[in-house]
Every structure is written in C-alpha cells, then in structure tokens.
Write a protein that holds these residues in place. Structure first.
Motif, mmCIF file in Angstrom:
data_model
loop_
_atom_site.group_PDB
_atom_site.id
_atom_site.type_symbol
_atom_site.label_atom_id
_atom_site.label_comp_id
_atom_site.label_asym_id
_atom_site.label_seq_id
_atom_site.Cartn_x
_atom_site.Cartn_y
_atom_site.Cartn_z
ATOM 1 N N VAL A 337 0.830 -1.213 0.000
ATOM 2 C CA VAL A 337 0.000 0.000 0.000
ATOM 3 C C VAL A 337 0.864 1.262 0.000
ATOM 4 O O VAL A 337 0.328 2.377 -0.041
ATOM 5 C CB VAL A 337 -0.966 0.001 1.202
ATOM 6 C CG1 VAL A 337 -1.970 -1.128 1.063
ATOM 7 C CG2 VAL A 337 -0.214 -0.102 2.537
ATOM 8 N N GLY A 338 2.192 1.124 0.020
ATOM 9 C CA GLY A 338 3.053 2.289 -0.030
ATOM 10 C C GLY A 338 4.504 1.917 0.218
ATOM 11 O O GLY A 338 4.818 0.783 0.605
ATOM 12 N N PHE A 339 5.386 2.899 -0.046
ATOM 13 C CA PHE A 339 6.819 2.703 0.175
ATOM 14 C C PHE A 339 7.346 3.870 1.006
ATOM 15 O O PHE A 339 6.848 5.000 0.909
ATOM 16 C CB PHE A 339 7.574 2.641 -1.158
ATOM 17 C CG PHE A 339 7.180 1.481 -2.032
ATOM 18 C CD1 PHE A 339 7.798 0.248 -1.884
ATOM 19 C CD2 PHE A 339 6.190 1.615 -2.996
ATOM 20 C CE1 PHE A 339 7.439 -0.829 -2.678
ATOM 21 C CE2 PHE A 339 5.817 0.548 -3.797
ATOM 22 C CZ PHE A 339 6.441 -0.674 -3.639
ATOM 23 N N LYS A 340 8.371 3.618 1.808
ATOM 24 C CA LYS A 340 9.003 4.669 2.588
ATOM 25 C C LYS A 340 10.513 4.605 2.392
ATOM 26 O O LYS A 340 11.070 3.539 2.127
ATOM 27 C CB LYS A 340 8.644 4.522 4.064
ATOM 28 C CG LYS A 340 7.184 4.833 4.367
ATOM 29 C CD LYS A 340 6.904 4.815 5.857
ATOM 30 C CE LYS A 340 5.455 5.220 6.135
ATOM 31 N NZ LYS A 340 5.156 5.197 7.589
ATOM 32 N N GLU A 349 5.245 -0.803 2.807
ATOM 33 C CA GLU A 349 4.100 -0.906 3.702
ATOM 34 C C GLU A 349 3.072 -1.843 3.076
ATOM 35 O O GLU A 349 2.692 -1.677 1.910
ATOM 36 C CB GLU A 349 3.480 0.468 3.938
ATOM 37 C CG GLU A 349 4.452 1.510 4.493
ATOM 38 C CD GLU A 349 5.007 1.109 5.843
ATOM 39 O OE1 GLU A 349 4.199 0.808 6.739
ATOM 40 O OE2 GLU A 349 6.243 1.062 6.002
ATOM 41 N N CYS A 350 2.622 -2.839 3.842
ATOM 42 C CA CYS A 350 1.735 -3.871 3.302
ATOM 43 C C CYS A 350 0.521 -4.065 4.199
ATOM 44 O O CYS A 350 0.490 -3.626 5.353
ATOM 45 C CB CYS A 350 2.467 -5.208 3.183
ATOM 46 S SG CYS A 350 3.948 -5.171 2.154
ATOM 47 N N ILE A 351 -0.476 -4.752 3.648
ATOM 48 C CA ILE A 351 -1.648 -5.156 4.408
ATOM 49 C C ILE A 351 -1.994 -6.586 4.028
ATOM 50 O O ILE A 351 -1.822 -6.991 2.874
ATOM 51 C CB ILE A 351 -2.834 -4.197 4.167
ATOM 52 C CG1 ILE A 351 -3.984 -4.500 5.129
ATOM 53 C CG2 ILE A 351 -3.311 -4.257 2.711
ATOM 54 C CD1 ILE A 351 -5.048 -3.413 5.161
ATOM 55 N N ARG A 352 -2.446 -7.368 4.995
ATOM 56 C CA ARG A 352 -2.844 -8.753 4.732
ATOM 57 C C ARG A 352 -4.199 -8.771 4.018
ATOM 58 O O ARG A 352 -5.040 -7.900 4.239
ATOM 59 C CB ARG A 352 -2.940 -9.550 6.027
ATOM 60 C CG ARG A 352 -1.656 -9.630 6.829
ATOM 61 C CD ARG A 352 -0.597 -10.454 6.138
ATOM 62 N NE ARG A 352 0.604 -10.578 6.966
ATOM 63 C CZ ARG A 352 1.741 -11.080 6.524
ATOM 64 N NH1 ARG A 352 1.840 -11.511 5.270
ATOM 65 N NH2 ARG A 352 2.797 -11.167 7.311
ATOM 66 N N MET A 353 -4.397 -9.804 3.197
ATOM 67 C CA MET A 353 -5.620 -9.937 2.422
ATOM 68 C C MET A 353 -6.305 -11.262 2.757
ATOM 69 O O MET A 353 -5.701 -12.184 3.311
ATOM 70 C CB MET A 353 -5.310 -9.892 0.924
ATOM 71 C CG MET A 353 -4.418 -8.744 0.467
ATOM 72 S SD MET A 353 -5.172 -7.131 0.651
ATOM 73 C CE MET A 353 -6.312 -7.159 -0.728
ATOM 74 N N GLU A 354 -7.573 -11.343 2.411
ATOM 75 C CA GLU A 354 -8.301 -12.609 2.430
ATOM 76 C C GLU A 354 -9.135 -12.679 1.165
ATOM 77 O O GLU A 354 -9.431 -11.653 0.545
ATOM 78 C CB GLU A 354 -9.175 -12.724 3.676
ATOM 79 C CG GLU A 354 -10.166 -11.593 3.859
ATOM 80 C CD GLU A 354 -10.856 -11.666 5.204
ATOM 81 O OE1 GLU A 354 -10.568 -12.602 5.961
ATOM 82 O OE2 GLU A 354 -11.695 -10.774 5.489
ATOM 83 N N LEU A 355 -9.482 -13.899 0.749
ATOM 84 C CA LEU A 355 -10.167 -14.076 -0.531
ATOM 85 C C LEU A 355 -11.671 -14.004 -0.355
ATOM 86 O O LEU A 355 -12.254 -14.660 0.518
ATOM 87 C CB LEU A 355 -9.765 -15.416 -1.157
ATOM 88 C CG LEU A 355 -8.300 -15.531 -1.577
ATOM 89 C CD1 LEU A 355 -8.026 -16.904 -2.176
ATOM 90 C CD2 LEU A 355 -7.918 -14.435 -2.554
ATOM 91 N N SER A 372 -4.428 -5.247 9.776
ATOM 92 C CA SER A 372 -3.334 -6.204 9.531
ATOM 93 C C SER A 372 -2.125 -5.547 8.870
ATOM 94 O O SER A 372 -1.284 -6.230 8.304
ATOM 95 C CB SER A 372 -3.837 -7.350 8.651
ATOM 96 O OG SER A 372 -4.200 -6.873 7.366
ATOM 97 N N GLU A 373 -2.024 -4.235 8.944
ATOM 98 C CA GLU A 373 -0.924 -3.524 8.301
ATOM 99 C C GLU A 373 0.419 -3.904 8.934
ATOM 100 O O GLU A 373 0.512 -4.134 10.142
ATOM 101 C CB GLU A 373 -1.124 -2.009 8.416
ATOM 102 C CG GLU A 373 -2.347 -1.477 7.687
ATOM 103 C CD GLU A 373 -3.625 -1.553 8.514
ATOM 104 O OE1 GLU A 373 -3.559 -2.125 9.636
ATOM 105 O OE2 GLU A 373 -4.677 -1.078 8.059
#
Length: 460
Positions: A337-340, A349-355, A372-373
């Motif tokens: 969801v972004g970079f620093k 920067e990431c977030i967990r996913m579900e299907l 879940s970030e």
C-alpha cells in the motif's frame, strides 16, 4: 505406460548464482523414451490445443524413428520458432492438456520434445529460397516479437516482400528483452531470428515507428501493415512513495539485465542496483523471472509479494517450483500500500488480504483484512503487475480504434479500424503468452494474403 521422462536441470544451489540455462534438455535417449509414450492418436486433441496447429503426432513419430531433421521440418510447417516455444510456452495448458494420457497419467512432454527437435534437428531447405518476392507486393511488420516474426515468416514463405521495423538495437522483442538468459538463451532467439531472415525478411533495427517513421508513411510505401509491438509499457501500483530510488518496473529491470547485460557491469555499460533484500510484486511468469534474476545478482533475500493465494497465481507451475527451489520466499495474501525511504526505498508498507467472491477473471477477489498492516524492510522493489501497449505508436495513427484497456481493437482475423492495417499479439490482447501471440501473427498473415488476393469489403 512408462513414466514421463524428467527434464535434467542444474542443481538449485548452483543455478541460483549463474545465468546459464536451468533446464539442460533431453539427450537422444531421453527423447526416444519420451517419444515412445505417444499413442499416435487418429484424432489428436494435442493439435487442437496448439494455437499454431503443429502436427504433433507426426513430428513425435519422426523422433521415434530417430529422425530429428524430419521432426524439425514437420514442426516448421506451422511454427517458425520451435526452439523458443519448446522452452517458454505453457504446454501444460495447451497441447499437453489435450493429450489423452493426461486422463489417467502424465501427458507426453510435447514441449520438451519440440525443444529437442529444434536443438538437434537441421532444416536448411528454406534458407535462401525466398529471398525474392514472387507476389509483387510488400508488407511492413512493426515489431520483431513472436507475433511479428511469425507473421513475417509466413508471409515470406507465401512469396511476399517483408520488412520488419524494430525499435530496439536487437531483434526479438520480448523474447530478447523480457525473458532471462537462464530460461531462454539469447543464442536461441538469435538462431530463430536468423531463420526468419533467411527466408528473405529484412529487419530494420533502431526504427521507432511513430517517431522515425509514421504508420501513414508505411501505408504509402507498403501494401499492408501488421502491428505487433507487444505491450511494453509497465503498469504501476500508484501508491505513495513509488517514485523512490531502488524501485523498478519489471520491464526496466529485465531489459537492463537481458538486453543490456547489466549483470555483467562494468564489462557492459548499463548498471543495475544489486539489492540485498528484494521484493517483487506480482504473481506471473514475469514476477518469477525478476525474482530469480535478483537472486542471481547476489540478493540475500528475495520475496514474491502476491495479493491472492498460490492457487490463483498465473505463473507456470514449473517456474514457481524453480523459484521455490532456488530460495525465493513467497508472501501470499499480501498487498503493498506504499513505500518509505530517504530518497532510496527502505521499506514497503503492506496489508494482509483474504479471498472473497470470484471476480471477472474467475479468481477469488482479494479483500483487505482490517488492522493487519505491517512494514517489510527492503532496499529494492520490482513491480511486475502487468503491462499495456506503448501509446507512442497508437497515438500517432489517427482513426485507430482502441479499447478501454488501451489495446488495439481487432476482429478475429486481426483487422483494425484502418484499412490495410492488421494487429495481433499483446498489443491486441494485453500481456499473454508467446504462443498466443504467434497464433495471432499466423492468423493475420493468412488474412493479409487472402485480402491482397481478393480485396473486398474491409469492415472488421
């Protein structure tokens, strides 16, 4: 039925630090044993599954008789690039998926046998025979990728004068700049390109259609045009921080390595960042190629970051297995969801996913899991989430109809909205396979021939 003959490969601990070809190919004994598994069906489903209609049982029968030369000649009746297709085409989804053995056993290894025929067979009959046009008409092909090379070869064999215009300094398109040496050696691409040249096809390098020459100019000089420029412009995530240093599109990353030999810097002029902790965003073959290339450049840790699960990954199973064997780490159900960073990227920067429910592609749609970030420390990121056609050519052609995805609008024959202009491959479909692009080039070649013979109503 005897088991399918395995393809010998470099050991993972050796190959992860070199750019030599991973798969070593069949020996003559391997090829004979695998060819003997073919049942020679009277109604071969494998041929129906081949986008260019290679006469598969016939070429395998030639191999069974120990005649690789005849096998190659049979293949080349329908496929001018067998050494390439035998290495990179997804046979498991096409010809091999239709093999009758696949119902209860492993299918015949058609792709591996095609590679063997291409590497060990000899076919000199076509060389030099078609260096002069017998039709009195000329065709311009824009782009020397799989669609353009196939269209050019077929038209040359029909007796047309054919010229390919290639923007880069080497021919081959995505075969040259997009696929790593360890999966498709450049010597194989050069061999196939030289075969097309031997049919009388001229290749004009460093010719940027849309800049150095206009399509309108080509229409005045040639009787027909085929646009096969592929989809060479990258897609990006469009998230904060994506312009930091150390973040590449997969296109740039692989072009620097494959075409410009960045992995041999300073012996070659083009450098590339040799990351220590690398994240590759995407789940297709291009993502696998980029991740495995980063390992070979010396990375300590390489992650494939994919927002769906492994079951939804579009990459070939063979490439996923090769990457995993070499030490690539897979982070599924993870979305950036972004970079620093401080000018250079330092974290993703990431977030967990579900299907969730399936989307238009038939794959289950990924949905963010609230709360879940997390942050992943990296020093290099490679974005491999797909490509679109380069708008340079398309914007320079008034009246050329495109789709809302930026691809050229064509009918089933490859005809565009402009009379005497055909298009095919990734420029029309978006990112797809080498063999599907070849199929589009072949269909267009036959329609070009038909239309130049008979004329008639152009309407797509």
């Amino acid at each position: 039925m005897s088991p399918r003959v395995k393809m010998p490969k470099q050991p993972p601990e050796v190959r992860r630090r070199n750019f030599s070809e991973v798969a070593l190919g069949y020996s003559s004994e391997d090829a004979l044993r695998e060819a003997d598994r073919c049942l020679g069906c009277k109604k071969p489903g494998c041929v129906e599954g081949c986008p260019v209609g290679v006469e598969i049982p016939q070429f395998i029968d030639a191999l069974r008789r120990g005649d690789a030369d005849e096998a190659l000649r049979i293949i080349k009746r329908r496929n001018s690039l067998p050494g390439i297709c035998g290495r990179v085409c997804p046979q498991e989804e096409q010809c091999e998926s239709r093999c009758i053995l696949s119902k209860n056993d492993e299918p015949v290894a058609i792709g591996r046998l095609e590679r063997y025929a291409a590497d060990f067979g000899h076919d000199d009959r076509g060389f030099g025979e078609n260096t002069k046009s017998t039709r009195g008409k000329s065709i311009a092909i824009v782009g020397s990728g799989p669609a353009g090379l196939t269209c050019a070869a077929d038209l040359a064999l029909m007796g047309y004068e054919v010229t390919i215009f290639e923007a880069l300094h080497e021919a081959g398109g995505v075969l040259t700049y997009g696929i790593p040496e360890f999966r498709l050696p450049k010597s194989i691409v050069k061999r196939e390109v030289d075969y097309v040249r031997s049919l009388g096809v001229r290749i004009e390098l460093d010719s940027v259609v849309g800049r150095t020459v206009k399509v309108q100019d080509l229409l005045r000089r040639y009787d027909a045009i085929f646009l096969g420029i592929g989809a060479g412009a990258p897609r990006f995530l469009n998230v904060p921080g994506e312009n930091l240093g150390g973040i590449y599109s997969a296109n740039e990353y692989l072009t620097r390595i494959n075409l410009m030999k960045a992995y041999m810097f300073p012996d070659f002029d083009t450098p590339i960042k040799r990351g220590r902790k690398v994240a590759v965003v995407g789940g297709g073959n291009v993502a696998m190629d980029a991740a495995r290339s980063a390992l070979r450049l010396g990375a300590d840790e390489v992650h494939i970051v994919y927002r769906r699960s492994e079951a939804e990954m579009p990459a070939r199973l063979e490439e996923i297995e090769n990457a995993r064997e070499e030490g690539v780490i897979f982070d599924f159900l993870t979305n950036p969801v972004g970079f620093k960073g401080d000018g250079m990227v330092r974290a993703m920067e990431c977030i967990r996913m579900e299907l969730g429910e399936p989307d238009a592609s038939g794959r289950r749609r990924p949905v963010e899991k609230k709360g879940s970030e997390f942050s992943m420390e990296i020093d290099t990121a490679i974005i491999a989430i797909g490509t679109i056609p380069n708008p340079l050519v398309l914007r320079s052609v008034p009246g050329l109809r495109t789709t809302r995805w930026g691809t050229v609008d064509v009918d089933e024959r490859g005809r565009t909205s402009i009379e005497r202009v055909w298009a095919g491959g990734d420029i029309a479909t978006g990112s797809a396979t080498v063999i599907s692009a070849m199929g589009a080039g072949k269909r267009a070649a036959y329609d070009i021939d038909s239309w130049l013979r008979d004329g008639g109503d152009w309407r797509p």
